[in-house]
Design a protein around this motif. Structure first.
Motif, PDB file in Angstrom:
ATOM      1  N   MET A 118      16.091  35.614  16.806  1.00 22.11           N
ATOM      2  CA  MET A 118      17.213  35.675  17.723  1.00 22.11           C
ATOM      3  C   MET A 118      16.826  36.376  19.027  1.00 22.11           C
ATOM      4  SD  MET A 118      20.375  34.975  18.110  1.00 22.11           S
ATOM      5  CE  MET A 118      21.797  35.469  18.992  1.00 22.11           C
ATOM      6  N   ILE A 119      16.153  37.528  18.917  1.00 22.67           N
ATOM      7  CA  ILE A 119      15.760  38.258  20.125  1.00 22.67           C
ATOM      8  C   ILE A 119      14.720  37.462  20.904  1.00 22.67           C
ATOM      9  CG2 ILE A 119      14.604  40.337  20.948  1.00 22.67           C
ATOM     10  CD1 ILE A 119      16.045  41.883  18.808  1.00 22.67           C
ATOM     11  N   GLY A 120      13.828  36.783  20.199  1.00 18.69           N
ATOM     12  CA  GLY A 120      12.829  35.946  20.866  1.00 18.69           C
ATOM     13  C   GLY A 120      13.464  34.817  21.661  1.00 18.69           C
ATOM     14  N   ARG A 121      14.488  34.220  21.086  1.00 20.47           N
ATOM     15  CA  ARG A 121      15.182  33.130  21.782  1.00 20.47           C
ATOM     16  C   ARG A 121      15.908  33.651  23.022  1.00 20.47           C
ATOM     17  NH1 ARG A 121      18.614  28.703  18.714  1.00 20.47           N
ATOM     18  NH2 ARG A 121      16.532  27.840  18.590  1.00 20.47           N
ATOM     19  N   LEU A 122      16.555  34.820  22.913  1.00 24.68           N
ATOM     20  CA  LEU A 122      17.240  35.410  24.074  1.00 24.68           C
ATOM     21  C   LEU A 122      16.246  35.779  25.171  1.00 24.68           C
ATOM     22  CD1 LEU A 122      19.916  37.700  22.385  1.00 24.68           C
ATOM     23  CD2 LEU A 122      20.286  35.568  23.623  1.00 24.68           C
ATOM     24  N   ALA A 123      15.090  36.312  24.778  1.00 25.53           N
ATOM     25  CA  ALA A 123      14.060  36.648  25.766  1.00 25.53           C
ATOM     26  C   ALA A 123      13.561  35.376  26.452  1.00 25.53           C
ATOM     27  CB  ALA A 123      12.908  37.382  25.089  1.00 25.53           C
ATOM     28  N   HIS A 124      13.374  34.324  25.697  1.00 29.84           N
ATOM     29  CA  HIS A 124      12.918  33.053  26.262  1.00 29.84           C
ATOM     30  C   HIS A 124      13.930  32.505  27.268  1.00 29.84           C
ATOM     31  CE1 HIS A 124      11.988  28.730  26.367  1.00 29.84           C
ATOM     32  NE2 HIS A 124      10.745  29.122  26.152  1.00 29.84           N
ATOM     33  N   ILE A 125      15.191  32.533  26.913  1.00 27.78           N
ATOM     34  CA  ILE A 125      16.244  32.044  27.813  1.00 27.78           C
ATOM     35  C   ILE A 125      16.313  32.922  29.062  1.00 27.78           C
ATOM     36  CG2 ILE A 125      18.748  31.760  28.063  1.00 27.78           C
ATOM     37  CD1 ILE A 125      18.768  30.869  25.104  1.00 27.78           C
ATOM     38  N   GLY A 126      16.200  34.244  28.888  1.00 29.13           N
ATOM     39  CA  GLY A 126      16.233  35.153  30.036  1.00 29.13           C
ATOM     40  C   GLY A 126      15.084  34.901  30.993  1.00 29.13           C
ATOM     41  N   ILE A 127      13.888  34.718  30.450  1.00 36.03           N
ATOM     42  CA  ILE A 127      12.723  34.445  31.299  1.00 36.03           C
ATOM     43  C   ILE A 127      12.884  33.105  32.008  1.00 36.03           C
ATOM     44  CG2 ILE A 127      10.245  33.940  31.231  1.00 36.03           C
ATOM     45  CD1 ILE A 127      10.072  36.103  29.017  1.00 36.03           C
ATOM     46  N   ASP A 128      13.394  32.111  31.304  1.00 40.54           N
ATOM     47  CA  ASP A 128      13.643  30.808  31.930  1.00 40.54           C
ATOM     48  C   ASP A 128      14.629  30.935  33.089  1.00 40.54           C
ATOM     49  OD1 ASP A 128      11.900  29.521  30.251  1.00 40.54           O
ATOM     50  OD2 ASP A 128      13.460  28.693  28.944  1.00 40.54           O
ATOM     51  N   LEU A 129      15.693  31.708  32.898  1.00 38.69           N
ATOM     52  CA  LEU A 129      16.682  31.887  33.960  1.00 38.69           C
ATOM     53  C   LEU A 129      16.072  32.575  35.188  1.00 38.69           C
ATOM     54  CD1 LEU A 129      19.832  32.889  31.896  1.00 38.69           C
ATOM     55  CD2 LEU A 129      19.478  30.778  33.182  1.00 38.69           C
ATOM     56  N   VAL A 130      15.225  33.563  34.959  1.00 36.73           N
ATOM     57  CA  VAL A 130      14.562  34.253  36.077  1.00 36.73           C
ATOM     58  C   VAL A 130      13.640  33.287  36.816  1.00 36.73           C
ATOM     59  CG1 VAL A 130      12.895  36.053  36.653  1.00 36.73           C
ATOM     60  CG2 VAL A 130      14.756  36.555  35.082  1.00 36.73           C
ATOM     61  N   LEU A 131      12.872  32.500  36.071  1.00 40.27           N
ATOM     62  CA  LEU A 131      11.954  31.558  36.715  1.00 40.27           C
ATOM     63  C   LEU A 131      12.700  30.478  37.501  1.00 40.27           C
ATOM     64  CD1 LEU A 131       9.244  31.155  33.942  1.00 40.27           C
ATOM     65  CD2 LEU A 131       9.074  32.414  36.092  1.00 40.27           C
ATOM     66  N   ILE A 132      13.800  29.984  36.956  1.00 44.94           N
ATOM     67  CA  ILE A 132      14.597  28.976  37.673  1.00 44.94           C
ATOM     68  C   ILE A 132      15.165  29.575  38.951  1.00 44.94           C
ATOM     69  CG2 ILE A 132      16.720  27.603  37.580  1.00 44.94           C
ATOM     70  CD1 ILE A 132      16.065  27.174  34.571  1.00 44.94           C
ATOM     71  N   SER A 133      15.644  30.800  38.878  1.00 40.19           N
ATOM     72  CA  SER A 133      16.175  31.462  40.068  1.00 40.19           C
ATOM     73  C   SER A 133      15.080  31.664  41.106  1.00 40.19           C
ATOM     74  CB  SER A 133      16.792  32.803  39.664  1.00 40.19           C
ATOM     75  OG  SER A 133      17.338  33.454  40.771  1.00 40.19           O
ATOM     76  N   GLY A 134      13.884  32.013  40.656  1.00 38.40           N
ATOM     77  CA  GLY A 134      12.754  32.169  41.573  1.00 38.40           C
ATOM     78  C   GLY A 134      12.355  30.856  42.223  1.00 38.40           C
ATOM     79  N   VAL A 135      12.381  29.774  41.461  1.00 36.80           N
ATOM     80  CA  VAL A 135      12.063  28.456  42.021  1.00 36.80           C
ATOM     81  C   VAL A 135      13.100  28.068  43.069  1.00 36.80           C
ATOM     82  CG1 VAL A 135      11.980  25.994  41.471  1.00 36.80           C
ATOM     83  CG2 VAL A 135      10.745  27.622  40.062  1.00 36.80           C
ATOM     84  N   LEU A 136      14.369  28.308  42.780  1.00 38.64           N
ATOM     85  CA  LEU A 136      15.417  27.993  43.764  1.00 38.64           C
ATOM     86  C   LEU A 136      15.257  28.825  45.026  1.00 38.64           C
ATOM     87  CD1 LEU A 136      18.522  27.605  41.427  1.00 38.64           C
ATOM     88  CD2 LEU A 136      17.300  25.802  42.652  1.00 38.64           C
ATOM     89  N   ALA A 137      14.843  30.090  44.887  1.00 39.29           N
ATOM     90  CA  ALA A 137      14.608  30.936  46.055  1.00 39.29           C
ATOM     91  C   ALA A 137      13.416  30.418  46.862  1.00 39.29           C
ATOM     92  CB  ALA A 137      14.366  32.381  45.626  1.00 39.29           C
ATOM     93  N   GLY A 138      12.370  29.962  46.169  1.00 42.19           N
ATOM     94  CA  GLY A 138      11.222  29.396  46.865  1.00 42.19           C
ATOM     95  C   GLY A 138      11.570  28.123  47.614  1.00 42.19           C
ATOM     96  N   ILE A 139      12.394  27.287  47.005  1.00 46.91           N
ATOM     97  CA  ILE A 139      12.844  26.069  47.683  1.00 46.91           C
ATOM     98  C   ILE A 139      13.659  26.420  48.919  1.00 46.91           C
ATOM     99  CG2 ILE A 139      14.378  24.064  47.451  1.00 46.91           C
ATOM    100  CD1 ILE A 139      13.468  23.916  44.500  1.00 46.91           C
TER     101      ILE A 139
END
Length: 71
Positions: free
Chosen positions: A1-22
């Protein structure tokens, strides 16, 4: 469960970073005015601003590293 939440959190940060780069490279940004709920619009803006912070912090960290150079 914690691994899945960490994975989702990291994905959200990376998506936000990609949108900022765009946004930085092309000027294209999501139209938050299409979101009718004011609270959701506010949190979406905070999410996108976090991407800007993440992009700036990553650039500063990598810029101070000996393994990367600026051109």
């Amino acid at each position: 469960m914690i691994g899945r939440l960490a994975h989702i959190g990291i994905d959200l940060v990376l998506i936000s970073g990609v949108l900022a780069g765009i946004k930085r490279s092309s000027g294209i940004t999501p139209n938050l005015d299409l979101i009718e709920n004011k609270d959701v619009r506010n949190y979406a803006g905070k999410y996108l601003n976090f991407g800007e912070l993440f992009l700036d912090s990553t650039g500063a960290f990598l810029g101070s590293s000996q393994f990367f150079t600026r051109k």
